[in-house]
Design a protein around this motif. Structure first.
Motif, PDB file in Angstrom:
ATOM      1  N   ARG A   1     -12.376   9.287   4.366  1.00 29.85           N
ATOM      2  CA  ARG A   1     -13.483  10.096   3.861  1.00 29.85           C
ATOM      3  C   ARG A   1     -13.235  11.572   4.138  1.00 29.85           C
ATOM      4  O   ARG A   1     -13.394  12.423   3.259  1.00 29.85           O
ATOM      5  N   LYS A   2     -12.817  11.872   5.377  1.00 27.91           N
ATOM      6  CA  LYS A   2     -12.581  13.273   5.753  1.00 27.91           C
ATOM      7  C   LYS A   2     -11.497  13.917   4.900  1.00 27.91           C
ATOM      8  O   LYS A   2     -11.551  15.099   4.599  1.00 27.91           O
ATOM      9  N   GLN A   3     -10.506  13.138   4.549  1.00 21.13           N
ATOM     10  CA  GLN A   3      -9.346  13.714   3.844  1.00 21.13           C
ATOM     11  C   GLN A   3      -9.395  13.480   2.338  1.00 21.13           C
ATOM     12  O   GLN A   3      -8.412  13.740   1.652  1.00 21.13           O
ATOM     13  N   GLN A   4     -10.505  12.967   1.838  1.00 21.27           N
ATOM     14  CA  GLN A   4     -10.608  12.667   0.399  1.00 21.27           C
ATOM     15  C   GLN A   4      -9.463  11.783  -0.089  1.00 21.27           C
ATOM     16  O   GLN A   4      -8.779  12.085  -1.074  1.00 21.27           O
ATOM     17  N   ILE A   5      -9.301  10.694   0.640  1.00 16.43           N
ATOM     18  CA  ILE A   5      -8.283   9.700   0.278  1.00 16.43           C
ATOM     19  C   ILE A   5      -9.004   8.473  -0.276  1.00 16.43           C
ATOM     20  O   ILE A   5     -10.054   8.083   0.226  1.00 16.43           O
ATOM     21  N   THR A   6      -8.461   7.890  -1.344  1.00 16.44           N
ATOM     22  CA  THR A   6      -9.020   6.654  -1.898  1.00 16.44           C
ATOM     23  C   THR A   6      -8.371   5.461  -1.199  1.00 16.44           C
ATOM     24  O   THR A   6      -7.144   5.362  -1.142  1.00 16.44           O
TER      25      THR A   6
ATOM     26  N   GLU B   1      -1.246  16.738   2.324  1.00 11.77           N
ATOM     27  CA  GLU B   1      -0.405  17.915   2.077  1.00 11.77           C
ATOM     28  C   GLU B   1       0.894  17.527   1.369  1.00 11.77           C
ATOM     29  O   GLU B   1       1.473  18.315   0.634  1.00 11.77           O
ATOM     30  N   GLU B   2       1.331  16.298   1.618  1.00 13.22           N
ATOM     31  CA  GLU B   2       2.568  15.838   0.972  1.00 13.22           C
ATOM     32  C   GLU B   2       2.286  15.151  -0.367  1.00 13.22           C
ATOM     33  O   GLU B   2       3.169  14.499  -0.941  1.00 13.22           O
ATOM     34  N   GLY B   3       1.054  15.277  -0.878  1.00  6.85           N
ATOM     35  CA  GLY B   3       0.756  14.788  -2.219  1.00  6.85           C
ATOM     36  C   GLY B   3       0.388  13.314  -2.311  1.00  6.85           C
ATOM     37  O   GLY B   3       0.467  12.717  -3.377  1.00  6.85           O
ATOM     38  N   ILE B   4      -0.045  12.741  -1.186  1.00  8.44           N
ATOM     39  CA  ILE B   4      -0.448  11.331  -1.165  1.00  8.44           C
ATOM     40  C   ILE B   4      -1.966  11.280  -0.976  1.00  8.44           C
ATOM     41  O   ILE B   4      -2.479  11.766   0.032  1.00  8.44           O
ATOM     42  N   SER B   5      -2.683  10.659  -1.938  1.00  7.23           N
ATOM     43  CA  SER B   5      -4.143  10.673  -1.864  1.00  7.23           C
ATOM     44  C   SER B   5      -4.756   9.272  -1.910  1.00  7.23           C
ATOM     45  O   SER B   5      -5.922   9.114  -2.243  1.00  7.23           O
ATOM     46  N   SER B   6      -3.946   8.265  -1.560  1.00  4.61           N
ATOM     47  CA  SER B   6      -4.487   6.901  -1.559  1.00  4.61           C
ATOM     48  C   SER B   6      -3.726   6.051  -0.565  1.00  4.61           C
ATOM     49  O   SER B   6      -2.564   6.335  -0.244  1.00  4.61           O
ATOM     50  N   LEU B   7      -4.405   5.007  -0.085  1.00  2.52           N
ATOM     51  CA  LEU B   7      -3.721   4.055   0.774  1.00  2.52           C
ATOM     52  C   LEU B   7      -4.302   2.671   0.546  1.00  2.52           C
ATOM     53  O   LEU B   7      -5.349   2.515  -0.066  1.00  2.52           O
ATOM     54  N   LYS B   8      -3.554   1.668   1.000  1.00  2.00           N
ATOM     55  CA  LYS B   8      -4.010   0.282   0.839  1.00  2.00           C
ATOM     56  C   LYS B   8      -4.113  -0.395   2.190  1.00  2.00           C
ATOM     57  O   LYS B   8      -3.250  -0.214   3.046  1.00  2.00           O
ATOM     58  N   ILE B   9      -5.180  -1.166   2.350  1.00  7.47           N
ATOM     59  CA  ILE B   9      -5.329  -1.992   3.551  1.00  7.47           C
ATOM     60  C   ILE B   9      -5.590  -3.439   3.139  1.00  7.47           C
ATOM     61  O   ILE B   9      -5.997  -3.718   2.016  1.00  7.47           O
ATOM     62  N   TYR B  10      -5.345  -4.342   4.093  1.00  4.25           N
ATOM     63  CA  TYR B  10      -5.424  -5.780   3.838  1.00  4.25           C
ATOM     64  C   TYR B  10      -6.455  -6.441   4.746  1.00  4.25           C
ATOM     65  O   TYR B  10      -6.509  -6.159   5.936  1.00  4.25           O
ATOM     66  N   MET B  11      -7.219  -7.363   4.159  1.00  6.49           N
ATOM     67  CA  MET B  11      -8.126  -8.196   4.944  1.00  6.49           C
ATOM     68  C   MET B  11      -7.530  -9.598   5.141  1.00  6.49           C
ATOM     69  O   MET B  11      -8.214 -10.513   5.607  1.00  6.49           O
ATOM     70  N   THR B  12      -6.263  -9.763   4.753  1.00  2.00           N
ATOM     71  CA  THR B  12      -5.559 -11.038   4.914  1.00  2.00           C
ATOM     72  C   THR B  12      -4.077 -10.750   5.161  1.00  2.00           C
ATOM     73  O   THR B  12      -3.681  -9.587   5.202  1.00  2.00           O
ATOM     74  N   TYR B  13      -3.293 -11.783   5.338  1.00  2.00           N
ATOM     75  CA  TYR B  13      -1.856 -11.778   5.662  1.00  2.00           C
ATOM     76  C   TYR B  13      -1.666 -11.384   7.127  1.00  2.00           C
ATOM     77  O   TYR B  13      -2.000 -10.259   7.530  1.00  2.00           O
ATOM     78  N   GLU B  14      -1.128 -12.336   7.866  1.00  2.00           N
ATOM     79  CA  GLU B  14      -0.893 -12.119   9.286  1.00  2.00           C
ATOM     80  C   GLU B  14      -0.203 -10.778   9.565  1.00  2.00           C
ATOM     81  O   GLU B  14      -0.575 -10.064  10.489  1.00  2.00           O
ATOM     82  N   ALA B  15       0.772 -10.444   8.736  1.00  2.00           N
ATOM     83  CA  ALA B  15       1.572  -9.244   9.003  1.00  2.00           C
ATOM     84  C   ALA B  15       0.791  -7.946   8.782  1.00  2.00           C
ATOM     85  O   ALA B  15       1.244  -6.882   9.190  1.00  2.00           O
ATOM     86  N   LEU B  16      -0.357  -8.026   8.134  1.00  2.00           N
ATOM     87  CA  LEU B  16      -1.025  -6.801   7.688  1.00  2.00           C
ATOM     88  C   LEU B  16      -2.521  -6.738   7.947  1.00  2.00           C
ATOM     89  O   LEU B  16      -3.124  -5.660   7.889  1.00  2.00           O
ATOM     90  N   GLN B  17      -3.135  -7.877   8.221  1.00  2.00           N
ATOM     91  CA  GLN B  17      -4.601  -7.960   8.237  1.00  2.00           C
ATOM     92  C   GLN B  17      -5.233  -7.024   9.266  1.00  2.00           C
ATOM     93  O   GLN B  17      -4.854  -7.010  10.430  1.00  2.00           O
ATOM     94  N   LEU B  18      -6.210  -6.255   8.822  1.00  2.00           N
ATOM     95  CA  LEU B  18      -6.979  -5.400   9.735  1.00  2.00           C
ATOM     96  C   LEU B  18      -8.328  -6.061  10.003  1.00  2.00           C
ATOM     97  O   LEU B  18      -8.888  -6.722   9.128  1.00  2.00           O
ATOM     98  N   HIS B  19      -8.854  -5.855  11.199  1.00  4.35           N
ATOM     99  CA  HIS B  19     -10.213  -6.328  11.450  1.00  4.35           C
ATOM    100  C   HIS B  19     -11.202  -5.236  11.051  1.00  4.35           C
ATOM    101  O   HIS B  19     -10.817  -4.096  10.758  1.00  4.35           O
ATOM    102  N   ASP B  20     -12.478  -5.591  11.014  1.00  2.00           N
ATOM    103  CA  ASP B  20     -13.462  -4.685  10.412  1.00  2.00           C
ATOM    104  C   ASP B  20     -13.537  -3.325  11.111  1.00  2.00           C
ATOM    105  O   ASP B  20     -13.740  -2.297  10.464  1.00  2.00           O
ATOM    106  N   GLY B  21     -13.368  -3.327  12.439  1.00  2.00           N
ATOM    107  CA  GLY B  21     -13.385  -2.049  13.164  1.00  2.00           C
ATOM    108  C   GLY B  21     -12.237  -1.149  12.716  1.00  2.00           C
ATOM    109  O   GLY B  21     -12.406   0.070  12.558  1.00  2.00           O
ATOM    110  N   GLN B  22     -11.084  -1.765  12.505  1.00  2.00           N
ATOM    111  CA  GLN B  22      -9.941  -0.968  12.034  1.00  2.00           C
ATOM    112  C   GLN B  22     -10.188  -0.447  10.621  1.00  2.00           C
ATOM    113  O   GLN B  22      -9.799   0.671  10.279  1.00  2.00           O
ATOM    114  N   ILE B  23     -10.862  -1.274   9.822  1.00  2.00           N
ATOM    115  CA  ILE B  23     -11.171  -0.823   8.455  1.00  2.00           C
ATOM    116  C   ILE B  23     -12.108   0.388   8.508  1.00  2.00           C
ATOM    117  O   ILE B  23     -11.911   1.378   7.786  1.00  2.00           O
TER     118      ILE B  23
END
Ligand code: URP
Ligand code: ZN
Ligand code: ZN
Ligand code: ZN
Length: 491
Positions: A180-185, A150-172
């Motif tokens: 998918r539900k929100q049509q975000i890339t 709604e605020e005009g943001i249609s994309s986000l970034k995730i990381y599979m590396t970097y201690e400060a940011l790394q997500l595990h596969d379940g989080q991904i």
């Protein structure tokens, strides 16, 4: 007068056409685009004679880090929204999408978005939007995706590396499901963080501290494996992803084969991977630190050739700068941020990862003359706009629909070639990894929403701080999930 600005005698290049056309601008938009000569009776406040030079849509750089806290090693990014966007416009980029970084310790994305708005407001030279960088996909953060749209943001970034940011596969998977539900890339930094940490520990044990070992610590395998894993997770969730900053031919091959199967897998590469190799990391003293980015410059020119080929054959959807600026002075002297007493001078593992390049992306790439011109416009302007929901306002030259964001390049033979030095650039960084390269092209004029913001020979930067506006974005206009509409987790 009929128009505010007319551009005549140019060779207009878009992602789909190349032709001798004249352009009329009214207010902030492209009003008319007609065969050469047809505007000769029109009255305009200002006329630019392109003298046979290429006229293209302004550059859209969809991967830019500004004013970020330490996330990729020690040190905060050097450029702020003012200096980063200033550097952008002086190199022909008229729209940028930067990151709004949520830390692992934070629960919400909306606060991150609002804080990033505050950094950019009233100081940008070019138009801008943000990708949310999801460091913590908490229940609350996931529930905010809808508001982001709604605020005009249609994309986000995730990381599979970097201690400060790394997500595990379940989080991904959590992120992809909600995206998918929100049509975000979803943009994915695909490197296996555990492999990198393990390699780094091995190198440290052997006292292999020099900048060149940054390359050794990030083997191609770590990128190839994570890329394939990201593709598998995306296919399982039937939702598009974009793999950012691809450097490795083997990773590109996985991407290509997924695309050949009809999956909505998109990919990005950057000038670093077209121009730099391992040799650039292996320089006297600590100089190699200037080319430390992740993934690192790869083995040889043959790798660069493969990445060029991937641009030509469509494996790469977009070419972004990944402008992630740190000062060499910080890295070498450790005075400000990159090293402290605990972190002795010179270990590659404390060099913040990232290179500046927002100003050189277009000129370096165009000047090589290796890409078809329409392809150049596609990967540097049209496709980033389509992928991130800015099309047709940005990235094109469509009558009545596109903003008048235009680059007018030097006609053949008109620009004196020169050697790039850092003092020609407008960022707030004390080096460029591309210094010493020959520049054969540079934008002669750049127009942003109808205003001439760059005139290389008459004043240089003419744009005003604060003229750049936040642009609300829609969903991607490139292919989305294979099954449209309602969708259930395959249980
Ligand atoms: O080395 C890089 N690419 N630094 C920027 C952070 C990122 O992952 O894009
Ligand atoms: Zn809000
Ligand atoms: Zn990244
Ligand atoms: Zn980046």
């Amino acid at each position: 007068t009929d128009y505010d600005l007319i551009i005549v005698n140019g060779v207009v290049v878009t992602d789909t056409d190349i032709a001798e056309l004249d352009i009329a601008v009214k207010g902030e938009q492209i009003a008319k685009i007609v065969p050469k000569g047809q505007l000769k009776d029109a009255k305009a406040a200002r006329t630019i004679d392109a003298e046979g030079g290429y006229v293209m849509p302004g550059g859209v750089d969809a991967h830019v880090h500004l004013q970020e806290p330490p996330l990729f090693g020690k040190g905060s990014t050097a450029d702020n929204y003012e200096t980063g966007s200033r550097s952008a416009v002086c190199g022909g980029t008229t729209t940028m999408v930067t990151f709004a970084p949520q830390k692992k310790s934070e629960d919400t994305l909306l606060d991150t978005l609002h804080a990033t708005h505050a950094k950019a407001k009233d100081v940008c030279y070019i138009d801008y939007s943000f990708h949310l960088l999801v460091g913590n996909p908490s229940e609350r953060a996931l529930s905010e995706f809808k508001t982001l749209r709604e605020e005009g943001i249609s994309s986000l970034k995730i990381y599979m590396t970097y201690e400060a940011l790394q997500l595990h596969d379940g989080q991904i998977l959590d992120v992809l499901l909600e995206a998918r539900k929100q049509q975000i890339t979803t943009m994915v930094h695909a490197e296996n963080g555990q492999v990198i940490d393990w390699m780094t520990a091995q190198l440290e044990k052997k006292k292999m501290f020099a900048p060149k070992y940054h390359g050794t610590s990030h083997p191609p395998m770590a990128e190839t494996e994570a890329t394939y894993r990201a593709i598998c997770l995306s296919e399982f969730m039937d939702t598009p992803i974009l793999i950012v900053h691809v450097s490795t031919p083997a990773a590109a091959a996985h991407i290509k084969s997924a695309q050949d199967r009809g999956l909505p897998i998109y990919a990005e590469t950057c000038p670093q991977y077209l121009f730099l190799t391992k040799k650039d990391l292996d320089q006297p003293g600590f100089e190699g630190a200037k080319c430390v980015c992740s993934p690192p410059p790869r083995e040889s020119e043959a790798d660069c050739d493969d990445i060029w080929e991937g641009l030509a054959n469509g494996t790469f959807t977009i070419l972004s700068s990944d402008h992630c600026p740190f000062r060499y002075d910080d890295a070498e002297m450790g005075k400000k941020s990159s090293v402290s007493e605990q972190y002795p001078l010179g270990h590659f593992k404390y060099i913040p990862n990232g290179c500046p390049g927002i100003e050189t992306r277009l000129s370096l790439t165009l000047g090589e003359d290796r890409l078809d011109l329409k392809k150049f416009v596609e990967v540097t302007s049209a496709n980033p706009a389509k992928l991130y929901g800015l099309w047709p306002r940005k990235g094109g030259l469509i009558e009545g629909q596109s903003d008048a964001d235009i680059n007018i390049w030097y006609p053949p033979g008109k620009m004196q070639e020169y050697i790039l030095t850092n003092d020609m650039l407008h960022h707030d960084v004390d080096y460029s990894p591309f210094e010493g390269r020959t520049l054969k092209q540079w934008p002669r004029y750049t127009v942003l929403r109808g205003q001439i913001v760059w005139d290389k020979e008459n004043g240089g930067l003419l744009g005003k701080k604060g003229y750049g506006q936040f642009v609300k974005r829609d969903a991607s206009s490139l292919a989305g999930p294979r099954k449209a509409g309602e969708w259930e987790i395959p249980l």
